[in-house]
Design a protein around this motif. Structure first.
Motif, PDB file in Angstrom:
ATOM      1  N   ARG A  59      50.712  40.642  46.275  1.00 32.76           N
ATOM      2  CA  ARG A  59      51.490  41.088  45.117  1.00 32.76           C
ATOM      3  C   ARG A  59      50.693  40.903  43.823  1.00 32.76           C
ATOM      4  O   ARG A  59      50.715  41.762  42.959  1.00 32.76           O
ATOM      5  N   THR A  60      50.028  39.774  43.669  1.00 28.48           N
ATOM      6  CA  THR A  60      49.124  39.572  42.538  1.00 28.48           C
ATOM      7  C   THR A  60      47.717  39.693  43.105  1.00 28.48           C
ATOM      8  O   THR A  60      47.318  38.895  43.945  1.00 28.48           O
ATOM      9  N   SER A  61      47.001  40.694  42.660  1.00 23.19           N
ATOM     10  CA  SER A  61      45.755  41.044  43.322  1.00 23.19           C
ATOM     11  C   SER A  61      44.632  41.323  42.343  1.00 23.19           C
ATOM     12  O   SER A  61      44.755  42.181  41.466  1.00 23.19           O
ATOM     13  N   ARG A  62      43.534  40.626  42.530  1.00 21.92           N
ATOM     14  CA  ARG A  62      42.337  40.911  41.736  1.00 21.92           C
ATOM     15  C   ARG A  62      41.770  42.280  42.118  1.00 21.92           C
ATOM     16  O   ARG A  62      41.214  42.982  41.294  1.00 21.92           O
ATOM     17  N   THR A  63      41.914  42.631  43.378  1.00 22.65           N
ATOM     18  CA  THR A  63      41.454  43.942  43.844  1.00 22.65           C
ATOM     19  C   THR A  63      42.208  45.052  43.118  1.00 22.65           C
ATOM     20  O   THR A  63      41.602  46.031  42.673  1.00 22.65           O
ATOM     21  N   ALA A  64      43.523  44.906  42.994  1.00 22.93           N
ATOM     22  CA  ALA A  64      44.322  45.903  42.281  1.00 22.93           C
ATOM     23  C   ALA A  64      43.891  45.988  40.820  1.00 22.93           C
ATOM     24  O   ALA A  64      43.800  47.091  40.259  1.00 22.93           O
ATOM     25  N   LEU A  65      43.612  44.844  40.200  1.00 22.36           N
ATOM     26  CA  LEU A  65      43.129  44.848  38.814  1.00 22.36           C
ATOM     27  C   LEU A  65      41.820  45.623  38.696  1.00 22.36           C
ATOM     28  O   LEU A  65      41.626  46.395  37.748  1.00 22.36           O
ATOM     29  N   LEU A  66      40.926  45.422  39.653  1.00 16.85           N
ATOM     30  CA  LEU A  66      39.638  46.120  39.649  1.00 16.85           C
ATOM     31  C   LEU A  66      39.837  47.632  39.798  1.00 16.85           C
ATOM     32  O   LEU A  66      39.211  48.426  39.086  1.00 16.85           O
ATOM     33  N   ALA A  67      40.724  48.040  40.704  1.00 18.68           N
ATOM     34  CA  ALA A  67      41.015  49.469  40.896  1.00 18.68           C
ATOM     35  C   ALA A  67      41.626  50.069  39.634  1.00 18.68           C
ATOM     36  O   ALA A  67      41.234  51.161  39.198  1.00 18.68           O
ATOM     37  N   GLU A  68      42.589  49.372  39.054  1.00 19.10           N
ATOM     38  CA  GLU A  68      43.248  49.871  37.842  1.00 19.10           C
ATOM     39  C   GLU A  68      42.274  49.952  36.669  1.00 19.10           C
ATOM     40  O   GLU A  68      42.299  50.909  35.885  1.00 19.10           O
ATOM     41  N   HIS A  69      41.419  48.949  36.546  1.00 17.72           N
ATOM     42  CA  HIS A  69      40.411  48.946  35.474  1.00 17.72           C
ATOM     43  C   HIS A  69      39.460  50.140  35.629  1.00 17.72           C
ATOM     44  O   HIS A  69      39.165  50.845  34.650  1.00 17.72           O
ATOM     45  N   THR A  70      38.986  50.366  36.832  1.00 21.90           N
ATOM     46  CA  THR A  70      38.060  51.473  37.078  1.00 21.90           C
ATOM     47  C   THR A  70      38.740  52.804  36.793  1.00 21.90           C
ATOM     48  O   THR A  70      38.145  53.696  36.178  1.00 21.90           O
ATOM     49  N   ALA A  71      39.992  52.944  37.205  1.00 13.94           N
ATOM     50  CA  ALA A  71      40.745  54.170  36.911  1.00 13.94           C
ATOM     51  C   ALA A  71      40.900  54.363  35.401  1.00 13.94           C
ATOM     52  O   ALA A  71      40.765  55.484  34.891  1.00 13.94           O
ATOM     53  N   ALA A  72      41.152  53.280  34.677  1.00 13.53           N
ATOM     54  CA  ALA A  72      41.300  53.375  33.216  1.00 13.53           C
ATOM     55  C   ALA A  72      39.994  53.800  32.551  1.00 13.53           C
ATOM     56  O   ALA A  72      40.003  54.607  31.608  1.00 13.53           O
TER      57      ALA A  72
END
Length: 182
Positions: free
Chosen positions: A13-26
């Motif tokens: 639910r809290t994911s560094r991987t998700a943060l990395l994906a969202e950052h790259t998309a941004a």
């Protein structure tokens, strides 16, 4: 500009991987590309595990892959391999789902010993799906933090290396003429 789908393959639910994906998309969105982040954890478990592509949520996820010009595939590394959640999703895609599409693989993990999982575990699967696999990036979990507003913060070396591979990926993206109205 290209349409880029970022797949976040973390079951947490809290994911560094998700943060990395969202950052790259941004970053790609800031360059004018259309981006969407698909958090695989949010797909319904039973239809996903049974490869029920008639389920509305799973069918929509598969259609997002088909409509994308390129993909960012982000996964945590567990036991020297990408996540089972990502594997389950990739297994239900058509055999040539990534044909002709640039794919940027990103991975997070707790140990530098897992860095080879990008090349020896994930890359072969992406290639089997027909992807034009770009150089990816592995980031240690401890190098990923968040700012007070929740944004991704990387250590300096990882930030510059992620920027480099994202830039190379952006150059591999197909260009489309802007939409015009008549």
């Amino acid at each position: 500009m290209a349409t880029v789908l970022a797949l976040s393959g973390s079951p947490s639910r809290t994911s560094r991987t998700a943060l990395l994906a969202e950052h790259t998309a941004a970053v790609l969105r800031a360059r004018g590309h259309r981006t969407h982040v698909l958090v695989l954890r949010d797909l319904p478990a039973a239809p996903l595990l049974s490869a029920d592509t008639h389920d509305a949520s799973v069918a929509h996820a598969v259609s997002l892959v088909a409509e994308a010009d390129a993909l960012v595939v982000a996964t945590p590394i567990y036991k020297a391999a990408y996540s089972g959640l990502l594997k389950t999703f990739l297994d239900l895609l058509p055999q040539h789902a990534f044909t002709g599409k640039p794919v940027l693989p990103l991975a997070t993990g707790g140990s530098p010993a897992h860095v080879l999982a990008l090349d020896y575990a994930l890359r072969p699967v992406l290639t089997a799906l027909g992807a034009q696999v770009c150089q990816g990036r592995f980031v240690l979990d401890r190098h990923i933090t968040t700012t007070p507003d929740g944004a991704l913060a990387l250590d300096h070396d990882d930030e510059s290396q992620l920027a480099r591979v994202t830039d190379q990926f952006a150059h591999a993206l197909p260009s489309r003429a802007p939409l015009t109205t008549a």
